[in-house]
Design a protein around this motif. Structure first.
Motif, PDB file in Angstrom:
ATOM      1  N   LYS A   2       0.793  -1.189   0.005  1.00 45.92           N
ATOM      2  CA  LYS A   2       0.045   0.064  -0.101  1.00 45.92           C
ATOM      3  C   LYS A   2       0.778   1.319  -0.030  1.00 45.92           C
ATOM      4  N   ILE A   3       0.774   2.060  -1.077  1.00 47.46           N
ATOM      5  CA  ILE A   3       1.862   3.086  -1.363  1.00 47.46           C
ATOM      6  C   ILE A   3       0.740   4.547  -1.279  1.00 47.46           C
ATOM      7  N   SER A   4       1.689   5.399  -0.826  1.00 48.88           N
ATOM      8  CA  SER A   4       1.028   6.961  -0.910  1.00 48.88           C
ATOM      9  C   SER A   4       2.307   7.601  -1.231  1.00 48.88           C
ATOM     10  N   ILE A   5       1.732   8.892  -2.135  1.00 51.22           N
ATOM     11  CA  ILE A   5       2.822   9.877  -2.626  1.00 51.22           C
ATOM     12  C   ILE A   5       2.532  11.167  -2.203  1.00 51.22           C
ATOM     13  N   VAL A   6       3.279  11.776  -1.292  1.00 53.76           N
ATOM     14  CA  VAL A   6       2.989  13.118  -0.870  1.00 53.76           C
ATOM     15  C   VAL A   6       3.777  14.202  -1.845  1.00 53.76           C
ATOM     16  N   GLY A   7       2.957  14.815  -2.353  1.00 48.59           N
ATOM     17  CA  GLY A   7       3.737  15.869  -3.292  1.00 48.59           C
ATOM     18  C   GLY A   7       3.679  15.139  -4.568  1.00 48.59           C
ATOM     19  N   ALA A   8       2.313  15.003  -5.200  1.00 47.34           N
ATOM     20  CA  ALA A   8       2.398  14.205  -6.457  1.00 47.34           C
ATOM     21  C   ALA A   8       2.327  15.078  -7.638  1.00 47.34           C
ATOM     22  N   THR A   9       2.124  16.378  -7.572  1.00 48.79           N
ATOM     23  CA  THR A   9       1.749  17.040  -8.699  1.00 48.79           C
ATOM     24  C   THR A   9       3.065  17.760  -9.414  1.00 48.79           C
ATOM     25  N   GLY A  10       4.333  17.701  -8.679  1.00 47.66           N
ATOM     26  CA  GLY A  10       5.550  17.864  -9.417  1.00 47.66           C
ATOM     27  C   GLY A  10       5.985  17.070 -10.366  1.00 47.66           C
ATOM     28  N   TYR A  11       6.815  17.247 -11.286  1.00 45.71           N
ATOM     29  CA  TYR A  11       7.227  16.222 -12.226  1.00 45.71           C
ATOM     30  C   TYR A  11       7.847  14.995 -11.830  1.00 45.71           C
ATOM     31  N   THR A  12       8.543  14.962 -10.611  1.00 44.73           N
ATOM     32  CA  THR A  12       9.024  13.818 -10.135  1.00 44.73           C
ATOM     33  C   THR A  12       7.733  13.187  -9.529  1.00 44.73           C
ATOM     34  N   GLY A  13       6.912  13.834  -8.838  1.00 44.96           N
ATOM     35  CA  GLY A  13       5.719  12.906  -8.352  1.00 44.96           C
ATOM     36  C   GLY A  13       4.972  12.416  -9.339  1.00 44.96           C
ATOM     37  N   ALA A  14       4.742  13.124 -10.440  1.00 46.02           N
ATOM     38  CA  ALA A  14       3.828  12.509 -11.542  1.00 46.02           C
ATOM     39  C   ALA A  14       4.749  11.348 -12.307  1.00 46.02           C
ATOM     40  N   GLU A  15       6.132  11.544 -12.526  1.00 43.91           N
ATOM     41  CA  GLU A  15       6.689  10.280 -12.891  1.00 43.91           C
ATOM     42  C   GLU A  15       6.706   9.275 -11.986  1.00 43.91           C
ATOM     43  N   LEU A  16       6.833   9.374 -10.865  1.00 43.38           N
ATOM     44  CA  LEU A  16       6.494   8.518  -9.855  1.00 43.38           C
ATOM     45  C   LEU A  16       5.478   7.419 -10.028  1.00 43.38           C
ATOM     46  N   ILE A  44      -4.689  17.810 -13.769  1.00 41.01           N
ATOM     47  CA  ILE A  44      -3.567  18.605 -13.755  1.00 41.01           C
ATOM     48  C   ILE A  44      -2.518  17.801 -14.836  1.00 41.01           C
ATOM     49  N   TYR A  45      -2.604  16.500 -14.917  1.00 36.93           N
ATOM     50  CA  TYR A  45      -1.730  15.939 -15.894  1.00 36.93           C
ATOM     51  C   TYR A  45      -2.842  15.285 -16.952  1.00 36.93           C
ATOM     52  N   PRO A  46      -3.365  15.738 -17.773  1.00 38.11           N
ATOM     53  CA  PRO A  46      -4.206  14.921 -18.793  1.00 38.11           C
ATOM     54  C   PRO A  46      -3.846  13.495 -19.289  1.00 38.11           C
ATOM     55  N   ILE A  65      -3.211   8.922   6.354  1.00 41.43           N
ATOM     56  CA  ILE A  65      -2.133   8.517   5.258  1.00 41.43           C
ATOM     57  C   ILE A  65      -0.989   7.602   5.885  1.00 41.43           C
ATOM     58  N   ALA A  66      -0.422   7.830   6.871  1.00 46.58           N
ATOM     59  CA  ALA A  66       0.568   6.908   7.529  1.00 46.58           C
ATOM     60  C   ALA A  66       0.128   5.740   8.032  1.00 46.58           C
ATOM     61  N   ALA A  67      -1.054   5.733   8.659  1.00 45.32           N
ATOM     62  CA  ALA A  67      -1.693   4.523   9.375  1.00 45.32           C
ATOM     63  C   ALA A  67      -2.150   3.237   8.099  1.00 45.32           C
ATOM     64  N   ASP A  68      -2.396   3.657   6.907  1.00 43.00           N
ATOM     65  CA  ASP A  68      -3.062   3.064   5.730  1.00 43.00           C
ATOM     66  C   ASP A  68      -1.845   2.720   4.924  1.00 43.00           C
ATOM     67  N   SER A  69      -0.516   3.129   4.998  1.00 42.96           N
ATOM     68  CA  SER A  69       0.345   2.763   4.122  1.00 42.96           C
ATOM     69  C   SER A  69       1.650   1.930   4.405  1.00 42.96           C
ATOM     70  N   ASP A  70       2.089   1.168   3.510  1.00 44.53           N
ATOM     71  CA  ASP A  70       3.312   0.442   3.761  1.00 44.53           C
ATOM     72  C   ASP A  70       4.344   1.456   3.531  1.00 44.53           C
ATOM     73  N   VAL A  71       4.568   2.059   2.600  1.00 40.97           N
ATOM     74  CA  VAL A  71       5.444   3.016   2.164  1.00 40.97           C
ATOM     75  C   VAL A  71       4.859   4.378   1.645  1.00 40.97           C
ATOM     76  N   ILE A  72       5.716   5.456   2.206  1.00 38.10           N
ATOM     77  CA  ILE A  72       5.373   6.825   1.582  1.00 38.10           C
ATOM     78  C   ILE A  72       6.340   7.443   0.927  1.00 38.10           C
ATOM     79  N   PHE A  73       5.927   7.805  -0.313  1.00 36.32           N
ATOM     80  CA  PHE A  73       7.264   8.505  -1.057  1.00 36.32           C
ATOM     81  C   PHE A  73       6.842   9.944  -0.946  1.00 36.32           C
ATOM     82  N   ILE A  74       7.922  10.842  -0.744  1.00 34.42           N
ATOM     83  CA  ILE A  74       7.580  12.174  -0.369  1.00 34.42           C
ATOM     84  C   ILE A  74       8.471  12.927  -1.570  1.00 34.42           C
ATOM     85  N   GLY A  75       7.557  13.725  -2.160  1.00 33.33           N
ATOM     86  CA  GLY A  75       8.264  14.453  -3.351  1.00 33.33           C
ATOM     87  C   GLY A  75       8.183  15.994  -3.194  1.00 33.33           C
ATOM     88  N   LEU A  76       8.452  16.511  -1.826  1.00 29.94           N
ATOM     89  CA  LEU A  76       8.384  17.858  -1.572  1.00 29.94           C
ATOM     90  C   LEU A  76       9.700  18.614  -1.628  1.00 29.94           C
TER      91      LEU A  76
END
Length: 346
Positions: A2-16, A44-46, A65-76
């Motif tokens: 179970k994965i979450s992405i914090v900061g998903a709207t930058g180029y790196t977050g979108a690529e992730l 945002i990204y069509p 988010i933390a409770a429900d995730s196995d891993v959190i990617f941070i793109g801040l």
């Protein structure tokens, strides 16, 4: 996972997100944005239309988010990830953190504070530097991984065999690297406007780029002593890619065959390192959209120098792809999962 992405709207977050959507072992739980919460990511990204349309959450939901995730990617941006990491690991002691920014890249937080000019608020983190090919065993046991920068990934991989095997004068290392414009991020900036970049190449942050101490720290680990390098980055008019050309003076008596052996010994079993050999010329287009690093090296007998050249996609092997590679190692699954694709060409 179970994965979450914090900061998903930058180029790196979108690529992730692009990589993880098709990852065979990933289930995306949350994606966040502080600027556009409540908006569907495909607005945002069509290019995500029909592939992914989840609505962006906010960091106000970090407890969930933390409770429900196995891993959190941070793109801040730097200075923000360490607070997210500190709070998330307190909420869920089993959650893994992979930071794509600079906050967890330095073993010595004082170096981070010196170069990034913000206090480090999670000094007890015991983060691992996530250059997978060099630190795989540490990454496998890590709770927090600091994902390397793009210039640093290409430059360290190019120089590592030379430094580890003591084949070069450690006081002679010069790195000359070029990056596509996506490395500057998605925010508005005069220096990355089309008319400023098109048909132009420029050096910037000479003798002061923040990836300098990161390269030095990784090479020092290999050498067993402090290293100071000269590093000059350049901006070139393309969207993606890093080409890093690294120079060093060979120790007297080191033969071209010894240099060859050093590269093959370190990288022959590394799937994502493609050795072009002595005389090879890496090209950024040949790595576009992939997690590959292409490496070639040349011996200049006239000057006694070795010139090592590395090409990567700055958004993949230099950011999101390497982060997923680290995740695969941390969860003991096939390292190539979600990343085994051919480059986009032409």
């Amino acid at each position: 996972m179970k994965i979450s992405i914090v900061g998903a709207t930058g180029y790196t977050g979108a690529e992730l997100l692009r990589i993880l959507v098709s990852h065979p072992a990933a289930e995306i739980q949350y994606i966040t944005s502080e600027s556009q919460p409540g908006t569907a990511i495909n607005e945002i990204y069509p290019h995500f239309t029909r592939f992914y349309d989840k609505t962006l959450a906010s960091l106000g939901d970090l407890d969930k988010i933390a409770a429900d995730s196995d891993v959190i990617f941070i793109g801040l941006p730097h200075g923000h990830a360490m607070e997210v990491g500190r709070k998330a690991t307190a909420i869920n002691q089993k959650v893994k953190i992979i930071d794509l920014g600079a906050d967890y890249r330095f073993r010595n937080p004082d170096v981070y504070e010196q170069w990034y000019k913000v206090p480090h608020t999670h000094r007890e983190a015991q983060a691992v530097y996530g250059l997978t090919e060099l630190n795989r065993s540490q990454v496998r046991e890590a709770t927090i991984v600091g994902n390397p920068g793009c210039y640093t990934t290409a430059s360290i991989l190019a120089l590592a065999p030379l430094v580890k095997n003591k084949l070069v004068d450690l006081n002679s290392i010069v790195v000359d690297a070029k990056s596509g414009v996506s490395g500057a991020g998605r925010g508005l900036n005069l220096g990355s406007h089309f008319t400023e970049v098109f048909e132009s190449v420029k050096a910037y942050n000479i003798a002061g780029h923040r990836h300098t101490p990161e390269i030095e720290a990784a090479l020092a680990e290999l050498a067993g002593k402090e290293i100071v390098i000269s590093f000059t980055p350049h901006l070139i008019p393309m969207a993606r890619g890093i080409l890093s050309t690294c120079y060093a003076r060979l120790i007297d008596g080191v033969s071209p065959e010894t240099v060859d052996q050093a590269y093959h010994a370190m990288y022959n079993d590394e799937y994502f390192i493609r050795l072009l050999g002595r005389g090879g010329y890496p090209v950024t287009k040949n790595t576009r959209g992939t997690n590959f690093c292409d490496l070639g090296w040349h011996i200049d007998k006239r000057t006694g120098r070795v010139i090592a050249v590395a090409a990567i996609d700055n958004l993949v092997k230099g950011a999101a792809g390497q982060a997923v590679q680290n995740m695969n190692v941390m969860f003991n699954i096939d390292e190539r999962a979600g990343l085994d694709n051919a480059p986009l060409y032409p």
